[in-house]
Design a protein around this motif. Structure first.
Motif, short mmCIF file in Angstrom:
data_model
loop_
_atom_site.label_atom_id
_atom_site.label_comp_id
_atom_site.label_asym_id
_atom_site.label_seq_id
_atom_site.Cartn_x
_atom_site.Cartn_y
_atom_site.Cartn_z
N ALA A 30 0.81 -1.05 0.13
CA ALA A 30 0.00 0.15 0.04
C ALA A 30 0.76 1.19 0.00
O ALA A 30 0.63 2.46 -0.76
N LEU A 31 1.88 1.17 0.71
CA LEU A 31 2.85 2.37 0.88
C LEU A 31 3.51 2.42 -0.55
O LEU A 31 3.97 3.73 -1.02
N LEU A 32 3.73 1.54 -1.30
CA LEU A 32 4.50 1.55 -2.69
C LEU A 32 3.57 2.17 -3.52
O LEU A 32 4.26 3.09 -4.45
N LEU A 33 2.28 1.73 -3.30
CA LEU A 33 1.08 2.59 -4.32
C LEU A 33 1.11 3.88 -4.11
O LEU A 33 1.26 4.86 -4.95
N ALA A 34 1.18 4.19 -2.67
CA ALA A 34 1.17 5.64 -2.37
C ALA A 34 2.27 6.56 -2.81
O ALA A 34 2.18 7.72 -3.30
N ARG A 35 3.42 5.84 -2.95
CA ARG A 35 4.88 6.55 -3.27
C ARG A 35 5.00 6.54 -4.72
O ARG A 35 5.72 7.46 -5.12
N ASP A 36 4.37 5.90 -5.51
CA ASP A 36 4.36 5.86 -6.96
C ASP A 36 3.66 7.06 -7.63
O ASP A 36 2.63 7.46 -7.20
N PRO A 37 4.73 7.69 -8.30
CA PRO A 37 4.21 8.98 -8.80
C PRO A 37 3.12 9.09 -9.91
O PRO A 37 2.45 9.81 -10.35
N SER A 38 3.05 7.85 -10.45
CA SER A 38 1.91 7.38 -11.48
C SER A 38 0.80 7.14 -10.82
O SER A 38 0.89 6.44 -9.94
N PRO A 39 -0.47 7.86 -11.18
CA PRO A 39 -1.51 7.09 -10.47
C PRO A 39 -2.29 5.93 -11.10
O PRO A 39 -3.30 5.46 -10.53
N VAL A 40 -1.65 5.40 -11.98
CA VAL A 40 -2.44 4.37 -12.95
C VAL A 40 -2.65 3.02 -11.74
O VAL A 40 -3.58 2.50 -11.75
N ALA A 41 -1.47 2.54 -10.86
CA ALA A 41 -1.84 1.19 -10.10
C ALA A 41 -2.91 1.68 -9.04
O ALA A 41 -3.55 0.87 -8.81
N ARG A 42 -2.99 3.01 -8.45
CA ARG A 42 -3.86 3.56 -7.43
C ARG A 42 -5.25 3.23 -8.27
O ARG A 42 -6.25 2.90 -7.58
N GLN A 43 -5.26 3.72 -9.60
CA GLN A 43 -6.69 3.77 -10.01
C GLN A 43 -7.15 2.54 -10.13
O GLN A 43 -8.35 2.18 -10.51
N GLU A 44 -6.12 1.34 -10.68
CA GLU A 44 -6.76 -0.06 -10.83
C GLU A 44 -7.15 -0.60 -9.76
O GLU A 44 -7.94 -1.39 -9.71
N ALA A 45 -6.68 -0.17 -8.35
CA ALA A 45 -7.09 -0.70 -7.31
C ALA A 45 -8.38 -0.19 -6.97
O ALA A 45 -9.34 -0.84 -6.64
N ARG A 46 -8.71 1.05 -7.53
CA ARG A 46 -10.05 1.71 -7.33
C ARG A 46 -11.07 1.09 -8.20
O ARG A 46 -12.37 0.75 -7.73
N ASP A 47 -10.42 0.93 -9.45
CA ASP A 47 -11.49 -0.06 -10.31
C ASP A 47 -11.99 -1.31 -9.87
O ASP A 47 -13.07 -1.61 -9.94
N ARG A 48 -11.04 -1.78 -9.09
CA ARG A 48 -11.04 -3.30 -8.81
C ARG A 48 -12.33 -3.13 -7.46
O ARG A 48 -13.26 -4.09 -7.46
N SER A 49 -11.97 -2.27 -6.73
CA SER A 49 -13.14 -1.94 -5.59
C SER A 49 -14.42 -1.68 -6.07
O SER A 49 -15.28 -2.16 -5.37
N ASP A 50 -14.51 -0.89 -7.00
CA ASP A 50 -15.75 -0.34 -7.71
C ASP A 50 -16.51 -1.72 -8.31
O ASP A 50 -17.62 -1.73 -8.18
#
Length: 261
Positions: A30-50
């Motif tokens: 989770a911290l790796l995702l938060a540190r990633d300057p690209s929002p792509v992986a975080r958006q993929e996680a949001r898409d999965r939860s949605d």
């Protein structure tokens, strides 16, 4: 012990990792995702939860929400927390520091005292929501005893034991809980003077949610971490989902905190 990446990147709501005893479950990735300057992986996680939320249905009549619906709601909240962290890098560093205390000196002390000839089995006992219990107790104890720091370890130990008993968790030795608390508390206490009480509480609460394998089944995390975080870091969509799956008294406390009562 070599730690499996699958535990750090866990998407399911169960942890049985005997390598870390749950001390590295989920939060490191989770911290790796938060540190990633690209929002792509975080958006993929949001898409999965949605997608997971959309695949569930509201309960009919007096039926309770399904476990999948409850899990999807807490996943939505976790995604919000990771997004919030991406915009607050100082808090990421704080959570990393707290997490490293648990996964380092605390687990080592428990191994030395209780590991015996089979430390993996001893660690496995800790995967049943022990670390999130500990973190919630830290946040609560700091607030309660900010002017009496020497009383905090005893209070934390009592809170953890009472919480686990109330929720029917596996019984842990008082001595094991006490040792974990004392070992974690000393370095965490030093952080109060550098980051302040409020920031330390926030870090413990966020880490409690990230490290918890199933927040939807852990009342201590719901009350001691998700509730205060919902008031400052969750989007309206996630709050609405939590309101649909959590008890009415939780919803009432949330709305009172938001000034919506």
């Amino acid at each position: 012990m070599k730690h499996p990446v699958i535990c750090e990147r866990a998407k399911g709501h169960y942890c049985g990792c005997s390598a870390c005893g749950g001390a590295q479950h989920g939060w490191t990735n989770a911290l790796l995702l938060a540190r990633d300057p690209s929002p792509v992986a975080r958006q993929e996680a949001r898409d999965r939860s949605d997608t997971a939320w959309a695949a569930t249905r509201p309960p009919v009549g007096r039926r309770k929400p399904s476990k999948d619906r409850k899990a999807a709601a807490t996943d939505s909240a976790t995604v919000d927390i990771v997004d919030w962290l991406s915009e607050n890098p100082d808090t990421i560093d704080r959570i990393q520091e707290i997490g490293d205390i648990l996964a380092g000196p605390v687990i080592q002390e428990l191994d030395n005292r209780f590991g015996g000839s089979n430390p993996r089995e001893a660690r496995r006992q800790l995967t049943n929501h022990f670390w999130c219990d500990l973190l919630v107790a830290v946040a609560e104890a700091i607030e309660k005893f900010s002017k009496a720091m020497d009383r905090i370890p005893e209070y934390m130990t009592t809170v953890i034991l009472q919480s686990r008993k109330a929720e029917g968790r596996g019984v842990l030795l008082d001595a094991l809980v006490g040792l974990a608390v004392r070992t974690a508390w000393e370095p965490i206490k030093r952080m109060i003077h550098t980051v302040g009480i409020e920031e330390l509480q926030r870090g413990c609460r966020i880490l409690a949610v990230l490290i918890c394998p199933a927040p939807e089944n852990h009342q201590a995390v719901q009350d001691g971490a998700l509730l205060p975080l919902a008031k400052e870091g969750l989007l309206e969509t996630s709050r609405e989902r939590l309101e649909q799956v959590f008890p009415a008294d939780w919803v009432q406390r949330l709305r009172e905190g938001l000034g919506e009562a």
